[in-house]
Design a protein around this motif. Structure first.
Motif, PDB file in Angstrom:
ATOM      1  N   ALA A   1       0.852  -1.195   0.000  1.00  0.00           N
ATOM      2  CA  ALA A   1       0.000   0.000   0.000  1.00  0.00           C
ATOM      3  C   ALA A   1       0.883   1.239   0.000  1.00  0.00           C
ATOM      4  N   LEU A   2       0.449   2.241  -0.746  1.00  0.00           N
ATOM      5  CA  LEU A   2       1.146   3.519  -0.790  1.00  0.00           C
ATOM      6  C   LEU A   2       0.111   4.622  -0.619  1.00  0.00           C
ATOM      7  N   ASN A   3       0.282   5.422   0.426  1.00  0.00           N
ATOM      8  CA  ASN A   3      -0.567   6.585   0.660  1.00  0.00           C
ATOM      9  C   ASN A   3       0.208   7.826   0.258  1.00  0.00           C
ATOM     10  N   VAL A   4      -0.436   8.698  -0.520  1.00  0.00           N
ATOM     11  CA  VAL A   4       0.197   9.900  -1.046  1.00  0.00           C
ATOM     12  C   VAL A   4      -0.696  11.085  -0.690  1.00  0.00           C
ATOM     13  N   ALA A   5      -0.103  12.111  -0.094  1.00  0.00           N
ATOM     14  CA  ALA A   5      -0.873  13.309   0.262  1.00  0.00           C
ATOM     15  C   ALA A   5      -0.062  14.544  -0.096  1.00  0.00           C
ATOM     16  N   LEU A   6      -0.699  15.457  -0.841  1.00  0.00           N
ATOM     17  CA  LEU A   6      -0.064  16.721  -1.218  1.00  0.00           C
ATOM     18  C   LEU A   6      -0.825  17.849  -0.560  1.00  0.00           C
ATOM     19  N   ASP A   7      -0.108  18.657   0.226  1.00  0.00           N
ATOM     20  CA  ASP A   7      -0.688  19.808   0.898  1.00  0.00           C
ATOM     21  C   ASP A   7       0.272  20.983   0.709  1.00  0.00           C
TER      22      ASP A   7
ATOM     23  N   GLU B   1       3.699  13.984   1.013  1.00  0.00           N
ATOM     24  CA  GLU B   1       4.008  12.890   1.921  1.00  0.00           C
ATOM     25  C   GLU B   1       3.657  11.570   1.253  1.00  0.00           C
ATOM     26  N   LEU B   2       4.562  10.605   1.422  1.00  0.00           N
ATOM     27  CA  LEU B   2       4.390   9.255   0.876  1.00  0.00           C
ATOM     28  C   LEU B   2       4.545   8.268   2.022  1.00  0.00           C
ATOM     29  N   GLY B   3       3.609   7.348   2.139  1.00  0.00           N
ATOM     30  CA  GLY B   3       3.691   6.321   3.168  1.00  0.00           C
ATOM     31  C   GLY B   3       3.540   4.947   2.546  1.00  0.00           C
ATOM     32  N   LEU B   4       4.585   4.136   2.624  1.00  0.00           N
ATOM     33  CA  LEU B   4       4.606   2.801   2.040  1.00  0.00           C
ATOM     34  C   LEU B   4       4.477   1.764   3.144  1.00  0.00           C
ATOM     35  N   GLU B   5       3.587   0.792   2.947  1.00  0.00           N
ATOM     36  CA  GLU B   5       3.448  -0.348   3.854  1.00  0.00           C
ATOM     37  C   GLU B   5       3.520  -1.604   3.002  1.00  0.00           C
ATOM     38  N   SER B   6       4.498  -2.466   3.306  1.00  0.00           N
ATOM     39  CA  SER B   6       4.696  -3.659   2.483  1.00  0.00           C
ATOM     40  C   SER B   6       5.132  -4.837   3.335  1.00  0.00           C
ATOM     41  N   PRO B   7       4.656  -6.045   3.009  1.00  0.00           N
ATOM     42  CA  PRO B   7       5.268  -7.226   3.614  1.00  0.00           C
ATOM     43  C   PRO B   7       6.751  -7.254   3.247  1.00  0.00           C
TER      44      PRO B   7
END
Length: 188
Positions: A44-50, A55-61
């Motif tokens: 999963a990759l969460n991307v937020a632009l403000d 900001e990028l948040g990666l969650e991986s096995p």
């Protein structure tokens, strides 16, 4: 650094509830009764632009990144973990952004039991399912130039990752996408 990424799951909560109900119906292979979603090949990759902050948040096995999830107990395994960590420490090489956006790394944090820094107590079941989490904060001089995010290099560096579920919050609202090696680009 986490304020935008922490807000993302709440913004997408209705989608997550629907997906959880779907996953529960199909997740009968988890003998440990784990509440965490952990599927090899999927991250999963969460991307937020403000403003100028991306900001990028990666969650991986860990399996997707290093090819195993157990503690690195040989020189070869320790070398794989060190190489993966070095690659993850280069977010601008993994997550290609338009150069005209002028993005630079303002901060990053990598966590995993394999790195020895995740700060959690583990029992034996959790050791069987190690994850790697990475959070990046970029400052972009020209954020209006952020038109695409290209993950081709990420898929090339970590071929165990077959699918990235991406959630993005940007100036045009929020969207989700399923990226693969054959379809590695997401528009802002």
């Amino acid at each position: 650094m986490r304020h935008l990424l922490l807000a993302l799951p709440f913004a997408l909560l209705p989608l997550a509830v629907a997906q959880a109900a779907h996953d529960h119906d199909h997740d009968h292979h988890d003998a440990h009764g784990s509440l965490d979603k952990h599927e090899h090949g999927v991250a999963a990759l969460n991307v937020a632009l403000d403003g100028q902050t991306l900001e990028l948040g990666l969650e991986s096995p860990a399996m997707n990144i290093v090819g195993f999830e157990h503690a690195a107990n040989s020189d070869a395994a320790r070398a794989k973990v060190a190489a993966a960590r070095a690659q993850l420490e280069q977010p601008l090489a993994l997550f290609a952004l338009p150069p005209e956006a002028g993005c630079t790394v303002a901060g990053q944090e990598l966590e995993s039991p394999l790195f020895g820094n995740d700060g959690h107590d583990h029992d034996h079941d959790e050791h069987e399912h190690s994850d790697i989490d990475a959070e990046y904060r970029l400052t972009c001089a020209q954020p209006e130039q952020l038109k695409t995010l290209d993950l081709s290099a990420f898929f090339k560096q970590f071929p165990g990752t077959l699918k990235l579920n991406v959630q993005l919050i940007g100036p045009n609202g929020q969207k989700g996408a399923e990226l693969t090696p054959a379809n590695p680009r997401l528009g802002f």
